[in-house]
Motif scaffolding. Structure first.
Motif, PDB file in Angstrom:
ATOM      1  N   HIS A   1      35.681  41.888 108.650  1.00 19.03           N
ATOM      2  CA  HIS A   1      35.619  43.079 109.504  1.00 19.03           C
ATOM      3  C   HIS A   1      35.358  44.261 108.582  1.00 19.03           C
ATOM      4  O   HIS A   1      35.391  44.114 107.355  1.00 19.03           O
ATOM      5  N   VAL A   2      35.080  45.408 109.159  1.00 25.61           N
ATOM      6  CA  VAL A   2      34.970  46.628 108.355  1.00 25.61           C
ATOM      7  C   VAL A   2      36.392  47.013 107.943  1.00 25.61           C
ATOM      8  O   VAL A   2      37.230  47.338 108.786  1.00 25.61           O
TER       9      VAL A   2
ATOM     10  N   HIS B   1      30.117  40.956 111.709  1.00 17.21           N
ATOM     11  CA  HIS B   1      29.923  40.586 113.104  1.00 17.21           C
ATOM     12  C   HIS B   1      28.870  41.487 113.745  1.00 17.21           C
ATOM     13  O   HIS B   1      28.738  42.663 113.394  1.00 17.21           O
ATOM     14  N   GLU B   2      28.142  40.945 114.683  1.00 15.85           N
ATOM     15  CA  GLU B   2      27.029  41.655 115.309  1.00 15.85           C
ATOM     16  C   GLU B   2      27.442  42.972 115.970  1.00 15.85           C
ATOM     17  O   GLU B   2      26.630  43.892 116.080  1.00 15.85           O
ATOM     18  N   SER B   3      28.697  43.087 116.392  1.00 20.11           N
ATOM     19  CA  SER B   3      29.139  44.323 117.046  1.00 20.11           C
ATOM     20  C   SER B   3      29.103  45.526 116.118  1.00 20.11           C
ATOM     21  O   SER B   3      29.114  46.678 116.576  1.00 20.11           O
ATOM     22  N   ASP B   4      29.040  45.285 114.809  1.00 17.83           N
ATOM     23  CA  ASP B   4      28.992  46.402 113.864  1.00 17.83           C
ATOM     24  C   ASP B   4      27.635  47.083 113.809  1.00 17.83           C
ATOM     25  O   ASP B   4      27.491  48.109 113.138  1.00 17.83           O
TER      26      ASP B   4
ATOM     27  N   PRO C   1      23.680  39.860 111.013  1.00 20.00           N
ATOM     28  CA  PRO C   1      24.723  39.813 112.051  1.00 20.00           C
ATOM     29  C   PRO C   1      25.242  38.402 112.279  1.00 20.00           C
ATOM     30  O   PRO C   1      24.478  37.435 112.300  1.00 20.00           O
ATOM     31  N   LEU C   2      26.541  38.304 112.441  1.00 24.54           N
ATOM     32  CA  LEU C   2      27.196  37.045 112.767  1.00 24.54           C
ATOM     33  C   LEU C   2      27.513  37.002 114.252  1.00 24.54           C
ATOM     34  O   LEU C   2      27.962  37.999 114.822  1.00 24.54           O
TER      35      LEU C   2
END
Length: 244
Positions: free
Chosen positions: A56-57, A79-82, A92-93
Motif C-alpha cells: 500500500h502507499v 494496487h490499481e486503485s492508486d 497496477p495490481l
C-alpha cells in the motif's frame, strides 16, 4: 525457493524472495535507504528482480520501492486503485491476478481496510506444492493485531472493510499457512503488535484478539477503541510516497 525477511526502520519488515533455479525475484515493502541491500542480495543469489511491490502507499516510512525498481530495471507495483492517488506511472495490481517469478507464484489479494489500496500476497512454491505456502499480509494482519483503520479519516467504514477482508480473504486460508506482516512490535500501524515477526493463520485464529470477534459491529467497536497515535510526519511521508 529462497526467502529473506529484513527488519528495517520504524519496526518495518521487508521481504525478498524468488526462484533461485530460474533466477527471478520479487522485493516487497522496501524502505528508503535499503535499496542496495536488495541489489547485493540479488547478486549473491544470482537472480534478477522482476517486480518491486508496495502492499500500500505507506504512511509511516519513506518507500524505497520506486528507487529499487529503477536500479534493478524492475516493475514497480501498487494496487490499481492508486491510479487516482499517485503522480507517477506504475504497474497496477488487480485482485486475484498472479505474478510468476520462476517457480514461485504470487496471487494478489485486495484487502482494503487499513487503507483502500492494501493488498496481501499469497505465495506458492510450485516445486514444493500446489498449495500456497505463506502470505505477506502488509498492514492488514499482524501477529497479534490488525491494521489501524483511521488513516483515511473514516475509521468506522474502514474497520468494517477490514473485517470483510480478513474473513473473506485471509481466514479462509488453511491454518498452516504462514503469515509475514509488514511490521512488528514498536510500529504504530496497529495496537498490540507482537515482537515475533511471523505466525500462522491457525495460531492467529486462536490467539489474535480481533479474530475472535465474529460480529462486524463488535469488531468495528473493538478496532476503533484503541488506536495508536498517528505516525510522526505522516503527511510528509505520504506526500513523498505519491509524488512524481
Amino acid at each position: 525457493m529462497f526467502f529473506k525477511q529484513l527488519a528495517t526502520k520504524e519496526s518495518s519488515l521487508s521481504y525478498f524472495f524468488g526462484c533461485g533455479s530460474l533466477g527471478k525475484a520479487v522485493a516487497v515493502d522496501v524502505v528508503a535507504g535499503d535499496e542496495e541491500w536488495f541489489i547485493e542480495e540479488a547478486k549473491k543469489a544470482n537472480v534478477t528482480i522482476s517486480h518491486v511491490i508496495d502492499t500500500h502507499v505507506h504512511a509511516d516510512h519513506y518507500s524505497g520501492g520506486r528507487a529499487l525498481a529503477k536500479l534493478a530495471g524492475a516493475k514497480y507495483c501498487l494496487h490499481e486503485s492508486d491510479a487516482d492517488v499517485v503522480k507517477f506511472d506504475f504497474t497496477p495490481l488487480t485482485d486475484n491476478e498472479t505474478i510468476e517469478a520462476g517457480n514461485v507464484v504470487i496471487k494478489v489479494l485486495h484487502t482494503p481496510g487499513h487503507t483502500m489500496d492494501s493488498v496481501c500476497l499469497l505465495v506458492t512454491d510450485k516445486r514444493r506444492s500446489e498449495q500456497p505456502w505463506f502470505v505477506i499480509t502488509g498492514d492488514t494482519l499482524f501477529v497479534g493485531s490488525a491494521g489501524r483503520p483511521d488513516l483515511a479519516g473514516r475509521e468506522q467504514a474502514m474497520a468494517g472493510m477490514l473485517f470483510d477482508s480478513l474473513h473473506a480473504k485471509l481466514l479462509t486460508l488453511p491454518d498452516e499457512t504462514e503469515i509475514f506482516p509488514g511490521h512488528q512490535a514498536g510500529s504504530v500501524c496497529g495496537a498490540g503488535i507482537s515482537g515475533k515477526p511471523s505466525s500462522t493463520i491457525g495460531f492467529e485464529k486462536r490467539f489474535n484478539p480481533g479474530l475472535h470477534i465474529n460480529s462486524k459491529d463488535e469488531f468495528v467497536r473493538f478496532l476503533t477503541s484503541d488506536i495508536p497515535p498517528r505516525p510522526a510526519e505522516m503527511n510528509k511521508m505520504v506526500a513523498a510516497n505519491i509524488a512524481a
